[in-house]
Write a protein that holds these residues in place. Structure first.
Motif, PDB file in Angstrom:
ATOM      1  N   ARG A  55     -21.273 -13.889  68.415  1.00  0.00           N
ATOM      2  CA  ARG A  55     -22.608 -13.465  67.789  1.00  0.00           C
ATOM      3  C   ARG A  55     -22.824 -12.335  66.864  1.00  0.00           C
ATOM      4  O   ARG A  55     -23.471 -12.402  65.906  1.00  0.00           O
ATOM      5  CB  ARG A  55     -23.597 -13.022  69.040  1.00  0.00           C
ATOM      6  N   MET A  59     -23.662 -12.661  62.944  1.00  0.00           N
ATOM      7  CA  MET A  59     -24.872 -11.549  62.096  1.00  0.00           C
ATOM      8  C   MET A  59     -24.245 -11.136  60.770  1.00  0.00           C
ATOM      9  O   MET A  59     -24.708 -10.829  59.929  1.00  0.00           O
ATOM     10  CB  MET A  59     -25.098 -10.443  63.103  1.00  0.00           C
ATOM     11  N   LYS A  64     -30.354 -11.282  56.251  1.00  0.00           N
ATOM     12  CA  LYS A  64     -31.690 -11.897  56.395  1.00  0.00           C
ATOM     13  C   LYS A  64     -32.579 -10.813  56.242  1.00  0.00           C
ATOM     14  O   LYS A  64     -32.496 -10.129  57.519  1.00  0.00           O
ATOM     15  CB  LYS A  64     -32.000 -12.661  57.523  1.00  0.00           C
ATOM     16  N   LYS A  66     -35.844 -10.758  56.629  1.00  0.00           N
ATOM     17  CA  LYS A  66     -36.895 -10.883  57.768  1.00  0.00           C
ATOM     18  C   LYS A  66     -36.415 -10.924  59.130  1.00  0.00           C
ATOM     19  O   LYS A  66     -37.274 -10.969  60.086  1.00  0.00           O
ATOM     20  CB  LYS A  66     -37.736 -12.210  57.426  1.00  0.00           C
ATOM     21  N   SER A  67     -35.120 -10.727  59.245  1.00  0.00           N
ATOM     22  CA  SER A  67     -34.537 -10.807  60.768  1.00  0.00           C
ATOM     23  C   SER A  67     -34.299  -9.291  61.208  1.00  0.00           C
ATOM     24  O   SER A  67     -33.394  -8.535  60.565  1.00  0.00           O
ATOM     25  CB  SER A  67     -33.484 -11.538  60.654  1.00  0.00           C
ATOM     26  N   PRO A  68     -35.112  -8.784  62.333  1.00  0.00           N
ATOM     27  CA  PRO A  68     -34.598  -7.377  62.617  1.00  0.00           C
ATOM     28  C   PRO A  68     -33.158  -7.468  63.074  1.00  0.00           C
ATOM     29  O   PRO A  68     -32.618  -6.306  62.796  1.00  0.00           O
ATOM     30  CB  PRO A  68     -35.681  -7.203  63.652  1.00  0.00           C
ATOM     31  N   MET A  69     -32.652  -8.196  63.578  1.00  0.00           N
ATOM     32  CA  MET A  69     -31.260  -8.038  64.274  1.00  0.00           C
ATOM     33  C   MET A  69     -30.390  -8.186  63.005  1.00  0.00           C
ATOM     34  O   MET A  69     -29.365  -7.295  63.043  1.00  0.00           O
ATOM     35  CB  MET A  69     -30.934  -9.199  65.231  1.00  0.00           C
ATOM     36  N   SER A  70     -30.523  -8.884  62.050  1.00  0.00           N
ATOM     37  CA  SER A  70     -29.546  -9.039  60.708  1.00  0.00           C
ATOM     38  C   SER A  70     -29.728  -7.549  60.038  1.00  0.00           C
ATOM     39  O   SER A  70     -28.670  -6.819  59.775  1.00  0.00           O
ATOM     40  CB  SER A  70     -29.939 -10.231  59.799  1.00  0.00           C
ATOM     41  N   LEU A 132     -37.322  -2.472  66.014  1.00  0.00           N
ATOM     42  CA  LEU A 132     -36.753  -3.561  66.650  1.00  0.00           C
ATOM     43  C   LEU A 132     -37.861  -3.762  68.026  1.00  0.00           C
ATOM     44  O   LEU A 132     -38.109  -4.850  68.190  1.00  0.00           O
ATOM     45  CB  LEU A 132     -35.292  -3.624  66.981  1.00  0.00           C
ATOM     46  N   ALA A 135     -40.930  -5.700  67.165  1.00  0.00           N
ATOM     47  CA  ALA A 135     -40.584  -7.005  66.849  1.00  0.00           C
ATOM     48  C   ALA A 135     -40.592  -8.078  68.208  1.00  0.00           C
ATOM     49  O   ALA A 135     -40.669  -8.819  67.783  1.00  0.00           O
ATOM     50  CB  ALA A 135     -39.583  -7.482  65.959  1.00  0.00           C
TER      51      ALA A 135
END
Length: 183
Positions: A55, A59, A64, A66-70, A132, A135
């Motif tokens: 995972r 990443m 991205k 708009k992706s907090p994890m990315s 994070l 979100a």
């Protein structure tokens, strides 16, 4: 916690390097070293948090906005680059890498110039966990728009305490430590 600690140490070190006097250089040195040291557990903890190592690699495969994890993975990766580079330059300046031509070349790199964008990524990393958390679907956290700022202030305060502790143990004069407390 470790990401915030690393970010705070780095930003404090950069402020001391850019605006401090000659006696404040000890704060910059300690901050850069402590930043890298606090950063080392972050990637393994992030991989553990994601559950499976693939995972984390996934990443890194995409970016991205708009992706907090990315954004967090890429922010951690970019900050790690700056933290590692400035700590290596500091090590070369302090003679920890020896006297070979590579260490001399590293010591001649513009550490202060490289630290400026690194401090920007440090502020990002320091507030990232708070952002994070906002979100998430937990109402208490998602309604708090200032959680990122709370995490940044916490990162700076704990980092100031860590740098002060290490410098006190190392025998730094008290008047230098009092300057650090005023930050």
């Amino acid at each position: 916690f470790f990401g915030g600690l690393a970010a705070g140490c780095y930003v404090i070190a950069t402020i001391a390097a850019l605006f401090g006097s000659q006696e404040d250089r000890v704060v910059a040195r300690a901050g850069y070293y402590l930043s890298l040291l606090a950063l080392l557990p972050c990637p393994p903890l992030l991989i553990k948090d994601l559950g499976r190592p693939e995972r984390f690699l996934n990443m890194l495969r995409m970016f991205k906005v708009k992706s907090p994890m990315s954004m967090g993975v890429w922010g951690l990766l970019t900050f790690s680059l700056f933290s590692g580079l400035t700590a290596t330059i500091q090590g070369a300046k302090d003679g920890l890498l020896g006297r070979w031509w590579g260490a001399k070349a590293l010591a001649s790199l513009p550490q202060r110039l490289l630290a400026i964008p690194g401090a920007g990524f440090g502020v990002f990393l320091g507030g990232y966990t708070g952002v994070l958390l906002t979100a998430t679907s937990i109402p208490l956290w998602s309604r708090s728009k200032l959680l990122g700022a709370v995490f940044i202030s916490s990162a700076f305060s704990t980092s100031t305490a860590l740098i002060s502790l290490v410098l006190r143990i190392a025998g730094t004069p008290v008047h230098v430590l009092h300057k650090l407390e005023r930050l």
